[in-house]
Write a protein that holds these residues in place. Sequence first.
Motif, short mmCIF file in Angstrom:
data_model
loop_
_atom_site.label_atom_id
_atom_site.label_comp_id
_atom_site.label_asym_id
_atom_site.label_seq_id
_atom_site.Cartn_x
_atom_site.Cartn_y
_atom_site.Cartn_z
N VAL A 287 -41.71 -50.48 65.30
CA VAL A 287 -41.07 -49.22 64.92
C VAL A 287 -39.65 -49.53 64.47
O VAL A 287 -38.92 -50.27 65.13
CB VAL A 287 -41.05 -48.24 66.11
CG1 VAL A 287 -40.32 -46.96 65.74
CG2 VAL A 287 -42.46 -47.93 66.55
N GLN A 288 -39.27 -48.97 63.34
CA GLN A 288 -37.94 -49.22 62.81
C GLN A 288 -36.90 -48.43 63.60
O GLN A 288 -37.13 -47.28 63.96
CB GLN A 288 -37.85 -48.83 61.35
CG GLN A 288 -38.69 -49.68 60.44
CD GLN A 288 -38.59 -49.23 58.99
OE1 GLN A 288 -38.10 -48.15 58.70
NE2 GLN A 288 -39.06 -50.07 58.10
N THR A 289 -35.78 -49.07 63.83
CA THR A 289 -34.64 -48.38 64.43
C THR A 289 -33.93 -47.63 63.32
O THR A 289 -33.70 -48.17 62.25
CB THR A 289 -33.69 -49.39 65.10
OG1 THR A 289 -34.42 -50.09 66.10
CG2 THR A 289 -32.52 -48.68 65.74
N ARG A 290 -33.62 -46.37 63.58
CA ARG A 290 -32.94 -45.54 62.60
C ARG A 290 -31.56 -45.18 63.10
O ARG A 290 -31.28 -45.21 64.28
CB ARG A 290 -33.73 -44.26 62.35
CG ARG A 290 -35.11 -44.52 61.84
CD ARG A 290 -35.85 -43.23 61.70
NE ARG A 290 -37.23 -43.50 61.31
CZ ARG A 290 -38.05 -42.57 60.93
NH1 ARG A 290 -37.68 -41.32 60.88
NH2 ARG A 290 -39.28 -42.89 60.59
N THR A 291 -30.70 -44.79 62.17
CA THR A 291 -29.37 -44.31 62.51
C THR A 291 -29.33 -42.81 62.26
O THR A 291 -29.69 -42.35 61.18
CB THR A 291 -28.30 -45.01 61.66
OG1 THR A 291 -28.40 -46.43 61.87
CG2 THR A 291 -26.90 -44.54 62.04
N CYS A 292 -28.91 -42.06 63.27
CA CYS A 292 -28.84 -40.61 63.18
C CYS A 292 -27.77 -40.22 62.16
O CYS A 292 -26.64 -40.72 62.22
CB CYS A 292 -28.53 -40.00 64.54
SG CYS A 292 -28.41 -38.21 64.51
N ARG A 293 -28.13 -39.31 61.26
CA ARG A 293 -27.18 -38.86 60.25
C ARG A 293 -26.16 -37.88 60.81
O ARG A 293 -25.16 -37.58 60.16
CB ARG A 293 -27.92 -38.21 59.09
CG ARG A 293 -28.77 -39.19 58.33
CD ARG A 293 -29.47 -38.51 57.19
NE ARG A 293 -30.30 -39.47 56.47
CZ ARG A 293 -31.03 -39.17 55.44
NH1 ARG A 293 -31.06 -37.92 55.01
NH2 ARG A 293 -31.74 -40.09 54.83
N THR A 294 -26.41 -37.37 62.00
CA THR A 294 -25.49 -36.41 62.61
C THR A 294 -24.47 -37.10 63.50
O THR A 294 -23.26 -36.93 63.33
CB THR A 294 -26.27 -35.36 63.44
OG1 THR A 294 -27.21 -34.73 62.58
CG2 THR A 294 -25.34 -34.33 64.04
N CYS A 295 -24.96 -37.91 64.47
CA CYS A 295 -24.04 -38.50 65.44
C CYS A 295 -23.78 -39.99 65.22
O CYS A 295 -22.87 -40.56 65.82
CB CYS A 295 -24.55 -38.28 66.86
SG CYS A 295 -26.03 -39.24 67.28
N GLY A 296 -24.58 -40.64 64.38
CA GLY A 296 -24.36 -42.05 64.07
C GLY A 296 -24.98 -43.02 65.05
O GLY A 296 -24.86 -44.23 64.86
N GLU B 208 -37.00 -38.31 66.37
CA GLU B 208 -35.69 -37.68 66.25
C GLU B 208 -34.71 -38.32 67.21
O GLU B 208 -35.09 -38.96 68.19
CB GLU B 208 -35.79 -36.17 66.51
CG GLU B 208 -36.27 -35.81 67.90
CD GLU B 208 -36.43 -34.32 68.10
OE1 GLU B 208 -35.82 -33.54 67.36
OE2 GLU B 208 -37.17 -33.94 69.01
N CYS B 209 -33.44 -38.12 66.95
CA CYS B 209 -32.39 -38.68 67.79
C CYS B 209 -32.43 -37.98 69.15
O CYS B 209 -32.28 -36.75 69.23
CB CYS B 209 -31.03 -38.47 67.12
SG CYS B 209 -29.63 -38.93 68.14
#
Length: 99
Positions: A68-77, A84-85
């Motif tokens: 699973v890819q790690t994502r960066t939240c567009r709201t809190c970073g 979802e974050c």
Amino acid sequence: MDPIRRATILKLGSTAYEIGLDSLNGELHQDESGRWHVGGRSLEAWLQAHAGEEVMLVLGSLADDRPVQTRTCRTCGRDYTGLECPTCRANRIRLRGRP
């Protein structure tokens, strides 16, 4: 299979069920007559029930071994895995007064 990927797929299915979408879960197999079944339900009958509708069909294999890819939240970073974050989700729940 990666437990995070499995949990994410199951959460997607659970979310679909919670909002009242028609979904199937189970082993995909073909019987002697060539008809496909998911769990104990006929895939052909399930699709026929939605004939003429615009649909989105999502298939997720619980045996998938891709990470699973790690994502960066567009709201809190913050970095997260999943749909979802979890930090922003917890804050939304807290601010809306839900348990």
